[in-house]
Design a protein around this motif. Structure first.
Motif, mmCIF file in Angstrom:
data_model
loop_
_atom_site.group_PDB
_atom_site.id
_atom_site.type_symbol
_atom_site.label_atom_id
_atom_site.label_comp_id
_atom_site.label_asym_id
_atom_site.label_seq_id
_atom_site.Cartn_x
_atom_site.Cartn_y
_atom_site.Cartn_z
ATOM 1 N N LEU A 135 0.867 -1.284 0.051
ATOM 2 C CA LEU A 135 -0.068 0.002 -0.094
ATOM 3 C C LEU A 135 0.850 1.239 0.134
ATOM 4 C CD1 LEU A 135 -2.701 -1.152 2.510
ATOM 5 C CD2 LEU A 135 -3.166 -0.754 0.167
ATOM 6 N N ILE A 136 2.053 1.322 0.678
ATOM 7 C CA ILE A 136 2.840 2.430 0.723
ATOM 8 C C ILE A 136 3.510 2.558 -0.524
ATOM 9 C CG2 ILE A 136 5.103 3.161 1.610
ATOM 10 C CD1 ILE A 136 3.939 1.922 4.430
ATOM 11 N N ALA A 137 4.179 1.458 -1.314
ATOM 12 C CA ALA A 137 4.526 1.808 -2.431
ATOM 13 C C ALA A 137 3.655 2.189 -3.604
ATOM 14 C CB ALA A 137 5.008 0.086 -2.900
ATOM 15 N N ASP A 138 2.365 1.873 -3.532
ATOM 16 C CA ASP A 138 1.296 2.499 -4.494
ATOM 17 C C ASP A 138 0.933 3.851 -4.129
ATOM 18 O OD1 ASP A 138 1.773 0.106 -6.007
ATOM 19 O OD2 ASP A 138 0.050 -0.833 -5.239
ATOM 20 N N SER A 139 1.344 4.485 -2.838
ATOM 21 C CA SER A 139 0.682 5.760 -2.649
ATOM 22 C C SER A 139 1.681 6.845 -2.054
ATOM 23 C CB SER A 139 -0.372 5.492 -1.435
ATOM 24 O OG SER A 139 -0.721 6.426 -0.626
ATOM 25 N N SER A 140 1.769 7.963 -2.739
ATOM 26 C CA SER A 140 2.653 8.852 -2.347
ATOM 27 C C SER A 140 2.354 9.439 -0.926
ATOM 28 C CB SER A 140 2.662 10.073 -3.458
ATOM 29 O OG SER A 140 1.388 10.468 -3.716
ATOM 30 N N GLU A 141 0.805 9.469 -0.830
ATOM 31 C CA GLU A 141 0.479 9.904 0.484
ATOM 32 C C GLU A 141 0.889 8.969 1.708
ATOM 33 O OE1 GLU A 141 -3.818 10.675 2.698
ATOM 34 O OE2 GLU A 141 -3.911 10.149 0.743
ATOM 35 N N LEU A 142 0.597 7.811 1.861
ATOM 36 C CA LEU A 142 1.209 6.975 2.771
ATOM 37 C C LEU A 142 2.765 7.107 2.867
ATOM 38 C CD1 LEU A 142 -1.284 3.666 1.880
ATOM 39 C CD2 LEU A 142 -1.370 5.727 3.945
ATOM 40 N N LEU A 143 3.210 7.135 1.942
ATOM 41 C CA LEU A 143 4.774 7.201 1.927
ATOM 42 C C LEU A 143 5.258 8.381 2.571
ATOM 43 C CD1 LEU A 143 7.672 6.110 1.626
ATOM 44 C CD2 LEU A 143 7.728 7.368 -0.942
ATOM 45 N N ASN A 144 4.576 9.710 2.451
ATOM 46 C CA ASN A 144 4.772 10.870 3.007
ATOM 47 C C ASN A 144 4.464 10.727 4.557
ATOM 48 O OD1 ASN A 144 5.704 12.065 0.734
ATOM 49 N ND2 ASN A 144 3.748 13.170 0.233
ATOM 50 N N ALA A 145 3.493 9.917 4.689
ATOM 51 C CA ALA A 145 2.927 9.936 6.146
ATOM 52 C C ALA A 145 3.935 9.000 7.011
ATOM 53 C CB ALA A 145 1.669 9.011 6.289
ATOM 54 N N LEU A 146 4.527 8.188 6.216
ATOM 55 C CA LEU A 146 5.611 7.141 6.893
ATOM 56 C C LEU A 146 6.932 8.211 7.329
ATOM 57 C CD1 LEU A 146 7.009 4.504 7.641
ATOM 58 C CD2 LEU A 146 7.555 4.254 5.504
ATOM 59 N N GLN A 147 7.229 8.920 6.188
ATOM 60 C CA GLN A 147 8.404 9.717 6.222
ATOM 61 C C GLN A 147 8.265 10.804 7.656
ATOM 62 O OE1 GLN A 147 8.278 11.073 2.310
ATOM 63 N NE2 GLN A 147 9.856 9.775 1.497
ATOM 64 N N LEU A 148 7.191 11.311 7.394
ATOM 65 C CA LEU A 148 6.758 12.297 8.568
ATOM 66 C C LEU A 148 6.665 11.806 10.117
ATOM 67 C CD1 LEU A 148 5.874 15.141 9.097
ATOM 68 C CD2 LEU A 148 3.402 14.306 8.871
ATOM 69 N N ARG A 149 6.257 10.386 10.049
ATOM 70 C CA ARG A 149 6.289 9.627 11.298
ATOM 71 C C ARG A 149 7.905 9.525 11.761
ATOM 72 N NH1 ARG A 149 6.132 5.039 14.582
ATOM 73 N NH2 ARG A 149 4.416 4.992 15.706
ATOM 74 N N ASN A 150 8.630 9.229 10.771
ATOM 75 C CA ASN A 150 10.118 9.041 11.105
ATOM 76 C C ASN A 150 10.832 10.415 11.575
ATOM 77 O OD1 ASN A 150 10.409 6.280 11.108
ATOM 78 N ND2 ASN A 150 10.193 6.435 8.972
ATOM 79 N N GLN A 151 10.285 11.463 10.986
ATOM 80 C CA GLN A 151 10.818 12.711 11.336
ATOM 81 C C GLN A 151 10.527 12.965 12.693
ATOM 82 O OE1 GLN A 151 9.555 15.727 8.442
ATOM 83 N NE2 GLN A 151 10.292 14.575 6.753
ATOM 84 N N HIS A 152 9.030 12.870 13.169
ATOM 85 C CA HIS A 152 8.640 13.138 14.345
ATOM 86 C C HIS A 152 9.218 12.066 15.552
ATOM 87 C CE1 HIS A 152 5.022 15.631 12.890
ATOM 88 N NE2 HIS A 152 6.047 16.128 12.730
ATOM 89 N N TYR A 153 9.298 10.927 15.129
ATOM 90 C CA TYR A 153 9.579 9.872 16.130
ATOM 91 C C TYR A 153 10.756 8.963 15.529
ATOM 92 C CZ TYR A 153 5.116 11.377 17.532
ATOM 93 O OH TYR A 153 3.890 12.235 17.999
ATOM 94 N N PRO A 154 11.816 9.282 15.461
ATOM 95 C CA PRO A 154 13.005 8.521 14.717
ATOM 96 C C PRO A 154 13.124 7.227 15.364
ATOM 97 C CG PRO A 154 13.822 10.315 15.779
ATOM 98 C CD PRO A 154 12.442 10.493 15.712
ATOM 99 N N GLY A 155 13.503 6.258 14.700
ATOM 100 C CA GLY A 155 13.794 4.959 15.161
ATOM 101 C C GLY A 155 12.581 4.004 15.726
ATOM 102 N N GLN A 156 11.306 4.556 15.578
ATOM 103 C CA GLN A 156 10.391 4.026 15.950
ATOM 104 C C GLN A 156 9.419 3.194 14.988
ATOM 105 O OE1 GLN A 156 10.802 3.606 19.103
ATOM 106 N NE2 GLN A 156 8.999 4.483 19.971
ATOM 107 N N THR A 157 10.135 2.831 13.838
ATOM 108 C CA THR A 157 9.219 2.402 12.735
ATOM 109 C C THR A 157 10.109 1.192 12.080
ATOM 110 O OG1 THR A 157 7.959 4.263 12.415
ATOM 111 C CG2 THR A 157 7.803 2.411 10.770
ATOM 112 N N VAL A 158 9.661 -0.014 11.746
ATOM 113 C CA VAL A 158 10.632 -0.859 11.098
ATOM 114 C C VAL A 158 9.604 -1.369 10.126
ATOM 115 C CG1 VAL A 158 9.893 -2.845 12.874
ATOM 116 C CG2 VAL A 158 12.138 -2.958 11.572
ATOM 117 N N LEU A 159 10.480 -1.834 8.812
ATOM 118 C CA LEU A 159 9.799 -2.348 7.599
ATOM 119 C C LEU A 159 10.596 -3.557 7.561
ATOM 120 C CD1 LEU A 159 9.947 0.758 5.148
ATOM 121 C CD2 LEU A 159 8.405 0.459 7.063
ATOM 122 N N THR A 160 9.734 -4.606 6.986
ATOM 123 C CA THR A 160 10.235 -5.986 6.948
ATOM 124 C C THR A 160 9.797 -6.442 5.436
ATOM 125 O OG1 THR A 160 8.155 -7.103 7.865
ATOM 126 C CG2 THR A 160 10.045 -6.577 9.341
#
Length: 294
Positions: A135-160
């Motif tokens: 879903l993230i791969a197919d949506s720039s909105e979701l990718l932006n939301a992921l990037q924003l989350r990591n800006q606010h909370y670095p080190g708190q998201t893992v992708l597998t």
């Protein structure tokens, strides 16, 4: 990040999970796992079973498929409920220590709503796998939301991602990923600013401002459906315990990857596999190895 990965050596961290006599389930953490759309409930059940057997205090499954959202008589300890139509409110009320989304999730609008809510969750560790990655791969909105989350909370998201999901995220061919896995994991970290576990032979783990690590354990018996779901549940369980036992998401991810692969190797040495090695067997062997290392 250097070009040559270092060897992953994380099992010594397991000793931090040792429990004092007075500890209760609250010290082991609450995990919510989201997925299990129609026809794919098994993926979420596998992740949930791994989470339960690896020591989470509570394991709650948000099941998207109404037909599968009922108690599992073989594993009644799992708290299985129909995924709430208001994901944000559900997460606000549940107050999980760790979130994981992806096993059997599918790519429906409802799945996307849940993924958006998870990406907007504050502070807590988040594990993203399977269709959540697609879903993230197919949506720039979701990718932006992921990037924003990591800006606010670095080190708190893992992708597998496995190689196919990695290729989709990067807009490349699977053969490109497999030809230069180190380059691929670097690109994934740069794109997402997340901790990234690139699964496959000699799984790689990378994150911003960290050395790339390579898992030397594992065998071809792990190449079967459900093994990735087990890893997601294992990361979630170890991370949940780590909240109060001083293991961060990076460390918990490293432990889970090596424990997962080591359990598969242990089973093969005992004559179980590589052909026919199952994710369910691997869960039980992981539990044994973890307790032996405490």
């Amino acid at each position: 990040m250097p070009s040559k990965p270092h060897t992953l050596s994380a099992l010594g961290l397991i000793s931090r999970l040792s429990r004092a006599p007075e500890e209760h389930k609250g010290h082991a953490g609450k995990v919510i796992l989201v997925g299990g759309s129609a026809g794919m409930a098994g993926a979420l059940l596998l992740a949930g079973n791994a989470c339960l057997h690896l020591g989470a205090g509570w394991t709650i499954l948000e099941m998207l498929d109404p037909a599968s959202a009922h108690a599992d008589h073989e594993q009644p300890e799992l708290m299985i409920r129909l995924a709430n139509t208001d994901p944000k409110q559900s997460l606000k009320q549940s107050l999980p220590d760790v979130l994981a989304i992806g096993p059997g999730l599918g790519t429906s609008h409802f799945a996307t709503q849940w993924l958006k809510a998870c990406l907007e969750s504050e502070k807590i560790p988040l594990v993203i796998d399977a269709d959540a990655l697609n879903l993230i791969a197919d949506s720039s909105e979701l990718l932006n939301a992921l990037q924003l989350r990591n800006q606010h909370y670095p080190g708190q998201t893992v992708l597998t991602p496995h190689p196919g999901e990695a290729a989709r995220l990067l807009g490349q061919l699977i053969s490109d990923i497999q030809t230069d896995r180190v380059s691929a994991v670097k690109k994934l970290v740069s794109l997402t600013q997340s901790i990234v576990i690139l699964k496959g032979q000699h799984t790689l783990i990378a994150a911003p401002d960290r050395d790339i690590l390579q898992c030397e354990q594992g065998n071809p018996g792990m190449g079967t459906g459900g093994m990735g779901d087990v890893l997601t549940g294992s990361i979630s369980a170890i991370t949940a315990q780590g909240v109060r036992h001083h293991l961060n998401l990076w460390e918990a991810s490293c432990v889970a990857v090596q424990l997962h692969a080591s359990a598969a190797d242990s089973l093969m040495q005992k004559g179980t596999g590589p052909i026919g090695l199952t994710p369910s067997e691997t869960i039980i062997e992981m539990r044994t190895l973890l307790n032996n290392l405490l």
